[in-house]
Design an enzyme around this catalytic site. Structure first.
Site, PDB file in Angstrom:
ATOM      1  N   ARG A 115     102.135  28.008 -58.317  1.00 26.05           N
ATOM      2  CA  ARG A 115     103.054  27.136 -57.601  1.00 26.05           C
ATOM      3  C   ARG A 115     104.132  28.011 -56.955  1.00 26.05           C
ATOM      4  O   ARG A 115     104.410  29.118 -57.425  1.00 26.05           O
ATOM      5  CB  ARG A 115     103.704  26.155 -58.578  1.00 26.05           C
ATOM      6  CG  ARG A 115     104.640  25.155 -57.930  1.00 26.05           C
ATOM      7  CD  ARG A 115     105.470  24.398 -58.958  1.00 26.05           C
ATOM      8  NE  ARG A 115     106.398  23.499 -58.284  1.00 26.05           N
ATOM      9  CZ  ARG A 115     107.430  22.913 -58.866  1.00 26.05           C
ATOM     10  NH1 ARG A 115     107.676  23.134 -60.155  1.00 26.05           N
ATOM     11  NH2 ARG A 115     108.233  22.109 -58.185  1.00 26.05           N
ATOM     12  N   HIS A 116     104.736  27.524 -55.887  1.00 28.83           N
ATOM     13  CA  HIS A 116     105.844  28.254 -55.266  1.00 28.83           C
ATOM     14  C   HIS A 116     107.000  28.408 -56.254  1.00 28.83           C
ATOM     15  O   HIS A 116     107.106  27.685 -57.251  1.00 28.83           O
ATOM     16  CB  HIS A 116     106.328  27.526 -54.016  1.00 28.83           C
ATOM     17  CG  HIS A 116     106.801  26.123 -54.297  1.00 28.83           C
ATOM     18  ND1 HIS A 116     108.020  25.842 -54.869  1.00 28.83           N
ATOM     19  CD2 HIS A 116     106.196  24.917 -54.098  1.00 28.83           C
ATOM     20  CE1 HIS A 116     108.161  24.540 -55.009  1.00 28.83           C
ATOM     21  NE2 HIS A 116     107.068  23.954 -54.559  1.00 28.83           N
ATOM     22  N   GLY A 117     107.894  29.335 -55.979  1.00 29.62           N
ATOM     23  CA  GLY A 117     109.034  29.577 -56.848  1.00 29.62           C
ATOM     24  C   GLY A 117     110.154  28.571 -56.631  1.00 29.62           C
ATOM     25  O   GLY A 117     110.010  27.585 -55.897  1.00 29.62           O
ATOM     26  N   GLY A 433     100.286  27.292 -54.088  1.00 26.52           N
ATOM     27  CA  GLY A 433     100.362  25.876 -53.752  1.00 26.52           C
ATOM     28  C   GLY A 433     101.592  25.218 -54.339  1.00 26.52           C
ATOM     29  O   GLY A 433     102.689  25.773 -54.304  1.00 26.52           O
ATOM     30  N   ALA A 477     107.032  28.350 -59.998  1.00 30.14           N
ATOM     31  CA  ALA A 477     106.221  29.577 -60.093  1.00 30.14           C
ATOM     32  C   ALA A 477     105.193  29.525 -61.212  1.00 30.14           C
ATOM     33  O   ALA A 477     104.625  30.554 -61.580  1.00 30.14           O
ATOM     34  CB  ALA A 477     107.100  30.813 -60.250  1.00 30.14           C
TER      35      ALA A 477
END
Length: 635
Positions: A115-117, A433, A477
């Site tokens: 996952r994005h931060g 994602g 993240a």
């Protein structure tokens, strides 16, 4: 003698004075230390570590270790708990000798999904935060003085950078990559970057793309030739938002989207029921803390906004003495369960469709591993038995580029087939994602699954000891990494290790953490074989359009698209020819008919003056009237 006694007394006084100063200094230091712990108010019966680990999907990234929150165990298989680390400094790898691979096993491929931060609030959240204080402004004189800051509060998150990755989010991925590099130096160090050996994909959203950049920078720092610091640029591939079935399946599966909006298949009521049970008490407590008992009660929406404001203040600025100061420990736990109920029923185990739509992603991972194994079948005597459940079909053809396409490209750019003498290099697949990517995928793997479903009326014991906690499952993240090992013998063959947030987990159905690859594939084979993206996701679509290779990998979609293209390529020219012919015939006869009508009128009006009689024939000829380009017959 008196002088000596006097001197001794003076020394004792000085010593006592110094002791008092030291005591005051120590007390002051202790007080300052307490203040540095976030200026927690008396009602905040918790510390910052607790707070920063219970913010559901707004939780900063955790470093998973064996020491921490006893209520935050994963799927029950690892037996490890968690502790928090939000430091921007590089942290040590959480290695353990019991988690080391068998001595004969060599890491040959990695597929990493993250996952994005940490990010800024999205625009919708910013707008809600701006409206949060409007209902309390008229009570400025009655509010307890400690909360006067509310009336000077303005949302500190600019709308023009809504949803953007923040610096902490960049560091989260940078540090993860550094720990991964430290853990597996023999895998990464010999492998120079090229797009064929590093497949890096993200959704077409800036925060995921920048997360991919930060991770890649940490992993490849100093290995390139650009600039004095050896920067290594990388290629990050994205698919259009409406076609990404690998990382945005939650938005491209029409059936799922329709159920979320209009359907009754997905249960949306449990969170509402829970909020109706606990929010009235939270509302009374917040009102009392503000000194507004019997004067003002925050609504359910305002309560939700206060929790969200607290979560963003902690995750972005590490501030705990504003909105968080209105919340007790139990308030936070109740809100956390409210969010968990929503994520459980809309994205996880609440219904099968929530996580079955992640099947194309799992299939793409296994297909990529199979291609690598089959192209390197000299490396292990068991490799000849390795084949994908769909013969290595590559779901990357629809949506984000997949591992299958990456690995095959490395040796097949010219379209030729691989031979056993030319091994493909080790491949790293890096994908970035969203929480809606991670939560369904983890659920598809069977991780963090409670024996009983979660409901608003679940017992206190079940709620407190639940495995499914989004603060653990999908903080910023959060990541799932799959490591493929070649163990070099017929007995061991290939093994796969699954890690969640850098901690090895035992996938249900596997005998051990280093799971036999064939055993791992057999666990998911039926689900992959039976899943058809077209028939499952397209509303009012049947299987006829997706027969053949549509085993959850998007190839059915691709095949259907190709058939449609062939059909249109034939149908459109034929339609044009037939339509043009019919139109021409119609125009011709219409023209003839009009001319006949006009001639009859002229004949009636002028007799035979307009006609010329032929002495050799009984027929008549006439001078045709010139066509007017403005005639209604010409459009």
């Amino acid at each position: 003698m008196m002088v000596k006694i006097k001197n001794i007394i003076i020394l004792f006084c000085i010593f006592g004075l110094l002791s008092n100063v030291s005591s005051l200094s120590s007390s002051s230091s202790s007080s300052q230390s307490s203040d540095n712990n976030g200026n927690l108010s008396p009602i905040q019966d918790y510390d910052l570590e607790f707070l920063s680990k219970h913010l559901t999907t707004k939780t900063p990234y955790w470093i998973l270790t064996k020491n921490g929150d006893s209520n935050s165990q994963g799927d029950g298989s690892s037996g490890n708990s968690n502790s928090n680390s939000n430091s921007n400094s590089n942290s040590n790898s959480n290695s353990d000798s019991s988690n080391e691979p068998p001595e004969q096993c060599k890491l040959i491929s990695i597929d990493f999904i993250a996952r994005h931060g940490s990010r800024m609030p999205v625009l919708n959240s910013i707008e809600k935060l701006k409206e949060m204080t409007t209902s309390i402004l008229e009570y400025k004189e009655q509010v307890n003085q400690g909360f006067n800051w509310i009336f000077n509060y303005s949302v500190p998150y600019p709308s023009d950078i809504a949803g953007n990755l923040i610096l902490q989010g960049q560091y989260e991925h940078y540090n993860i990559s550094k720990r991964l590099l430290k853990k597996y130096p023999l895998f990464f160090e010999p492998m120079k970057y090229k797009p064929q050996s590093y497949s890096i994909t993200s959704t077409a959203i800036s925060r995921t793309g920048i997360s991919a950049s930060a991770f890649s920078y940490g992993l490849l720092q100093g290995t390139g030739s650009l600039g004095v610091d050896g920067f290594q640029p990388v290629f990050i591939e994205t698919a259009s938002l409406d076609q990404d079935i690998l990382l945005r399946f939650f938005a491209t599966c029409n059936q799922y989207v329709d159920q979320l909006k209009n359907g009754t298949l997905i249960n949306k009521d449990e969170q509402t029921k829970w909020n109706q049970m606990v929010f009235p008490n939270i509302s009374n407590e917040i009102s009392e803390r503000l000194g507004l008992s019997d004067i003002w009660l925050p609504t359910s929406n305002v309560i939700s906004d206060i929790f969200e404001a607290c979560a963003y203040e902690i995750s972005i600025n590490n501030i705990s003495d504003h909105w968080c100061s209105l919340l007790s420990k139990q308030n936070i736990l109740d809100w956390e369960y409210s969010q968990d109920l929503s994520n459980y029923w809309l994205k996880s185990y609440g219904h099968e469709i929530n996580y079955q739509i992640a099947t194309p992603l799992l299939n793409d991972i296994l297909s990529g591993f199979d291609i690598y194994i089959n192209n390197n079948n000299n490396g292990s005597s068991s490799s000849s038995s390795s084949s994908s459940s769909n013969n290595g079909d590559n779901s990357g053809s629809n949506g984000s580029s997949g591992s299958g396409s990456s690995t095959s490209t490395s040796s097949n750019d010219n379209g030729s087939t691989n031979n056993n003498d030319n091994k493909v290099e080790p491949t790293s697949i890096l994908r970035f994602g969203h929480a809606e990517t991670i939560i369904p995928f983890i659920s598809l793997l069977g991780l963090y699954k409670d024996e009983q479903k979660l409901f608003a009326n679940s017992s206190t014991e079940q709620i407190e000891n639940r495995k499914f906690r989004t603060s653990v499952v999908s903080p910023y993240a959060s990541n799932i990494a799959m490591f493929l090992f070649d163990c070099g013998s017929a007995a061991d063959g290939f093994k796969i290790l699954v890690q969640h947030n850098e901690l090895p987990v035992l996938v249900p159905g596997c005998d051990e953490i280093y799971c036999d690859y064939q055993q791992f594939k057999s666990i998911f084979k039926q689900g992959i074989d039976n899943f058809k993206w077209n028939s499952y996701c397209n509303i009012n679509d049947d299987d006829s359009g997706s027969s053949g290779g549509d085993s959850g990998n998007g190839n059915g979609n691709d095949s259907h698209s190709k058939k449609s293209s062939y059909f249109l390529a034939i149908f459109i020219p034929i339609t044009f020819l037939v339509g043009g012919t019919i139109g021409g015939i119609f125009t011709y006869f219409s023209y003839e008919k009009i001319m006949q009508v006009k001639n009859r009128k002229k004949l009636t009006q002028y007799g035979n003056d307009e006609f010329i009689s032929s002495p050799k024939s009984k027929s008549f000829s006439f001078k045709p009237t010139k066509f007017d380009s403005r005639s209604p017959l010409i459009q």
